[in-house]
Enzyme design. Structure first.
Site, short mmCIF file in Angstrom:
data_model
loop_
_atom_site.label_atom_id
_atom_site.label_comp_id
_atom_site.label_asym_id
_atom_site.label_seq_id
_atom_site.Cartn_x
_atom_site.Cartn_y
_atom_site.Cartn_z
N HIS A 70 0.83 -1.21 0.00
CA HIS A 70 0.00 0.00 0.00
C HIS A 70 0.87 1.26 0.00
CE1 HIS A 70 -3.66 -2.26 0.59
NE2 HIS A 70 -3.15 -2.85 1.67
N ASP A 84 8.42 6.97 8.82
CA ASP A 84 7.65 6.47 9.94
C ASP A 84 6.49 7.44 10.09
OD1 ASP A 84 7.00 4.54 11.79
OD2 ASP A 84 8.15 5.46 13.40
N THR A 85 5.33 6.88 10.35
CA THR A 85 4.11 7.67 10.42
C THR A 85 3.39 7.35 11.72
OG1 THR A 85 3.86 7.78 8.02
CG2 THR A 85 1.87 8.09 9.33
N PHE A 107 -5.71 2.08 3.89
CA PHE A 107 -5.18 1.10 4.84
C PHE A 107 -4.97 1.77 6.18
CE2 PHE A 107 -1.70 3.14 2.69
CZ PHE A 107 -0.71 3.31 3.63
N HIS A 113 -0.54 13.34 4.69
CA HIS A 113 0.70 13.58 5.40
C HIS A 113 1.89 13.02 4.62
CE1 HIS A 113 -1.46 9.96 6.36
NE2 HIS A 113 -0.35 9.36 6.70
#
Length: 194
Positions: free
Chosen positions: A11, A68-69, A152, A180
Site C-alpha cells: 500500500h 515512519d508515520t 489502509f 501527510h
C-alpha cells in the site's frame, strides 16, 4: 534516478510511486533482496525513519529513504503516535484491532482532533554520516465509526480537515494529493531534483 524506499508494504509503495510518478525509479526492499527485520526501536518517528534509512545505506549501499508515520490524537496526549502500527496489545500491524482500540479509548470524549504525521529520512551512500529529514502533517478528526473501504491503516476513521469523508471514502487519488505522506514526499522530491 534509482532510490530505495525502505518498505515492503504494498500500500505504501503504491502510494509513493503514485505520488512521485515517473520522476524516480522506486525500489522496494524486496527489489534489493532485503528480507531483514529492520529495527524500529526508537521512541520517535524521526528516530525510526533514520534507523531504517541508515540500515539500507550501511548494509546494501543504496541511496534510501524511509518513513515512519504516527496518528497523534489530542485528547490521548498524542497517542498512538510512534506506536500506531502496534497500538493494540499483542498485535503487529493489525489495522482492525488498532482502530477498535482507538475508538474505545475515545468513547465519550468530545475532543476527537487528531493529526497524521509522517517523517521521511533520506540517507545517501556518498555521504554516509549525514541524512535529511522531511515532515508532512495533515490535521483532522477521528470519526465515531469506520467509514469507507479504500486505503489502509486508520484511513476508515480519519476525516481530514476540510472534508466530511474519511480517507477510506475519499479514495487514493484525493488522499495522495492531501495526505501527510504526500506532503512529506513532495518535500523529498523537490529536494532530490535540486
Amino acid at each position: 534516478m534509482k532510490i530505495v524506499f525502505a518498505t515492503n508494504n504494498k500500500h505504501k509503495l503504491d502510494e509513493i510511486r503514485s505520488i512521485l510518478g515517473s520522476r524516480f525509479e522506486i525500489l522496494s526492499l524486496n527489489d534489493i533482496g532485503c528480507y531483514a527485520d529492520i529495527p524500529e526501536t526508537a521512541n520517535t518517528l524521526e528516530g525510526n525513519a533514520i534507523q531504517k534509512a541508515r540500515y539500507i545505506v550501511d548494509n546494501y549501499g543504496y541511496d534510501c529513504f524511509a518513513d515512519d508515520t504516527g496518528l497523534e490524537v489530542s485528547s490521548l496526549g498524542g497517542e498512538p503516535g510512534v506506536h500506531s502500527a502496534r497500538y493494540a496489545e499483542g498485535t503487529d500491524h493489525n489495522s482492525e484491532a488498532n482502530m477498535q482500540k482507538l475508538l474505545r479509548c475515545l468513547a465519550g470524549k468530545d475532543d476527537r482532533c487528531a493529526q497524521f504525521r509522517t517523517v521521511i529520512c533520506l540517507a545517501r551512500k556518498e555521504d554516509v554520516a549525514d541524512y535529511t529529514l522531511f515532515e508532512g502533517i495533515v490535521k483532522g478528526t477521528i470519526a465515531k465509526e469506520k467509514q469507507g473501504t479504500e486505503g489502509f491503516g486508520y484511513d476508515p476513521i480519519f476525516v481530514p480537515e476540510g472534508y466530511n469523508e474519511s480517507f477510506a471514502q475519499l479514495g487514493m487519488d484525493i488522499k495522495n494529493g492531501i495526505s501527510h505522506r504526500a506532503r512529506a514526499v513532495e518535500k523529498l522530491a523537490r529536494y532530490l531534483v535540486q
